[in-house]
Every structure is written in structure tokens, then in C-alpha cells.
Design a protein around this motif. Sequence first.
Motif, PDB file in Angstrom:
ATOM      1  N   TRP A   1       0.818  -1.217   0.000  1.00  0.00           N
ATOM      2  CA  TRP A   1       0.000   0.000   0.000  1.00  0.00           C
ATOM      3  C   TRP A   1       0.850   1.264   0.000  1.00  0.00           C
ATOM      4  O   TRP A   1       1.954   1.278   0.539  1.00  0.00           O
ATOM      5  CB  TRP A   1      -0.913   0.019   1.225  1.00  0.00           C
ATOM      6  CG  TRP A   1      -1.899  -1.098   1.232  1.00  0.00           C
ATOM      7  CD1 TRP A   1      -1.738  -2.337   1.780  1.00  0.00           C
ATOM      8  CD2 TRP A   1      -3.188  -1.093   0.625  1.00  0.00           C
ATOM      9  NE1 TRP A   1      -2.859  -3.102   1.563  1.00  0.00           N
ATOM     10  CE2 TRP A   1      -3.767  -2.370   0.864  1.00  0.00           C
ATOM     11  CE3 TRP A   1      -3.924  -0.137  -0.079  1.00  0.00           C
ATOM     12  CZ2 TRP A   1      -5.045  -2.697   0.408  1.00  0.00           C
ATOM     13  CZ3 TRP A   1      -5.199  -0.478  -0.521  1.00  0.00           C
ATOM     14  CH2 TRP A   1      -5.744  -1.743  -0.288  1.00  0.00           C
TER      15      TRP A   1
ATOM     16  N   TRP B   1       0.407   5.479   0.938  1.00  0.00           N
ATOM     17  CA  TRP B   1      -0.381   6.577   1.497  1.00  0.00           C
ATOM     18  C   TRP B   1       0.219   7.870   0.968  1.00  0.00           C
ATOM     19  O   TRP B   1       1.395   8.149   1.188  1.00  0.00           O
ATOM     20  CB  TRP B   1      -0.338   6.528   3.017  1.00  0.00           C
ATOM     21  CG  TRP B   1      -0.976   7.674   3.722  1.00  0.00           C
ATOM     22  CD1 TRP B   1      -2.093   8.375   3.352  1.00  0.00           C
ATOM     23  CD2 TRP B   1      -0.548   8.245   4.958  1.00  0.00           C
ATOM     24  NE1 TRP B   1      -2.375   9.347   4.280  1.00  0.00           N
ATOM     25  CE2 TRP B   1      -1.439   9.285   5.276  1.00  0.00           C
ATOM     26  CE3 TRP B   1       0.511   7.981   5.823  1.00  0.00           C
ATOM     27  CZ2 TRP B   1      -1.313  10.058   6.423  1.00  0.00           C
ATOM     28  CZ3 TRP B   1       0.638   8.740   6.964  1.00  0.00           C
ATOM     29  CH2 TRP B   1      -0.270   9.764   7.268  1.00  0.00           C
TER      30      TRP B   1
ATOM     31  N   ILE C   1      -4.813   9.749   0.052  1.00  0.00           N
ATOM     32  CA  ILE C   1      -5.209   8.623  -0.789  1.00  0.00           C
ATOM     33  C   ILE C   1      -4.427   7.411  -0.292  1.00  0.00           C
ATOM     34  O   ILE C   1      -3.209   7.475  -0.140  1.00  0.00           O
ATOM     35  CB  ILE C   1      -4.874   8.873  -2.277  1.00  0.00           C
ATOM     36  CG1 ILE C   1      -5.623  10.085  -2.822  1.00  0.00           C
ATOM     37  CG2 ILE C   1      -5.151   7.627  -3.121  1.00  0.00           C
ATOM     38  CD1 ILE C   1      -7.124   9.898  -2.938  1.00  0.00           C
TER      39      ILE C   1
ATOM     40  N   SER D   1      -3.721   3.743  -1.524  1.00  0.00           N
ATOM     41  CA  SER D   1      -3.918   2.958  -2.738  1.00  0.00           C
ATOM     42  C   SER D   1      -3.066   1.693  -2.748  1.00  0.00           C
ATOM     43  O   SER D   1      -1.945   1.674  -2.239  1.00  0.00           O
ATOM     44  CB  SER D   1      -3.609   3.808  -3.974  1.00  0.00           C
ATOM     45  OG  SER D   1      -2.328   4.380  -3.905  1.00  0.00           O
TER      46      SER D   1
ATOM     47  N   GLN E   1      -9.397   1.602  -9.565  1.00  0.00           N
ATOM     48  CA  GLN E   1      -8.223   1.062  -8.881  1.00  0.00           C
ATOM     49  C   GLN E   1      -8.571   1.015  -7.402  1.00  0.00           C
ATOM     50  O   GLN E   1      -9.140   1.977  -6.873  1.00  0.00           O
ATOM     51  CB  GLN E   1      -7.003   1.965  -9.121  1.00  0.00           C
ATOM     52  CG  GLN E   1      -5.801   1.684  -8.254  1.00  0.00           C
ATOM     53  CD  GLN E   1      -5.205   0.288  -8.475  1.00  0.00           C
ATOM     54  OE1 GLN E   1      -5.390  -0.334  -9.522  1.00  0.00           O
ATOM     55  NE2 GLN E   1      -4.501  -0.213  -7.496  1.00  0.00           N
TER      56      GLN E   1
ATOM     57  N   HIS F   1      -8.602   1.814  -3.956  1.00  0.00           N
ATOM     58  CA  HIS F   1      -8.043   2.919  -3.174  1.00  0.00           C
ATOM     59  C   HIS F   1      -9.120   3.489  -2.273  1.00  0.00           C
ATOM     60  O   HIS F   1     -10.310   3.313  -2.499  1.00  0.00           O
ATOM     61  CB  HIS F   1      -7.477   4.021  -4.087  1.00  0.00           C
ATOM     62  CG  HIS F   1      -8.521   4.812  -4.807  1.00  0.00           C
ATOM     63  ND1 HIS F   1      -9.221   4.308  -5.893  1.00  0.00           N
ATOM     64  CD2 HIS F   1      -9.001   6.063  -4.599  1.00  0.00           C
ATOM     65  CE1 HIS F   1     -10.067   5.216  -6.323  1.00  0.00           C
ATOM     66  NE2 HIS F   1      -9.961   6.296  -5.553  1.00  0.00           N
TER      67      HIS F   1
END
Length: 143
Positions: A22, A24, A37, A39, A89, A91
Amino acid sequence: MMVDFREKFNIPELTMFETEYWIWSLRPHQATIGAGILSLKRECASFSDLNPEEHCDLNTIIKVIEKTLKNVFEYDIMNYLMLMMVDKQVHYHVIPRYEHPVEAFNEIWHDSAWPGLPNLAGVKLEASKLTSISMLIKNQIIS
């Protein structure tokens, strides 16, 4: 798809922390101060396609996000919004919520929608302001 997603959210320049799976990053449109975000690093259009390791790692990075933003801005509650209507995607929009105004960078930041749904349109900030906010957070990461 990943290239467009990363460009849209300016992820390379605004990344504050990442784990194995991940990333951030600071959200270019600040719905509230510190909005981000979260993701997945690999291309994936469905939450149900996450593997167990990615789910476990999601827990790890959420703890970092919450501890860090609590320390930096003293948010009242955290909102995680997984909308994926435009950006296919996996997120989340990470929106710290504030009952009271927050003073930062010689400004007063208001959560104008408190206690309702956050205003996701937010404010598009200049690159220098976004960099300042992301560096403040990045320099105070609590992992």
C-alpha cells in the motif's frame, strides 16, 4: 490504468508512507487538512481480489495513518471512502474530520461539512503548499 491513477493523484510527489502493498499519499484536493489517498500498489479493480497479505498489510498502514494524523492534526474521527466510480483502482480517500478549526501553515482550516458527509471536492492547493503539508506529515510518521 495505474500510470493514469498515479498521475491524477500525483502519487510519486506526494507519497508520505508505504508498506509492501500500500501507498499513502496526500490528496491533491484537500477535503480537510491531511486528507490522503490510500492505494494498492498493484493494478486491481475489485476489493474482493485482494489477497490475505494485502488485507493484513492494510491493517498495518491504517494504524500508521491514524496514529500519525492524530499526532499531527488531532482529528476527531477518520473517514475512509472507497468510491472507485471514476478511478477503477482499489483505493480509499482518507479524510480526517474535525469538529473544530485547525490552525496550520498560518491558516485556519475548517471542516465545512462537519458532521455530515465530507466535501470531497475540497481545495486544490498549490504544489508548494501540498509539499509542505506532506513533508510535515512524512516527518512525523508513527509506525
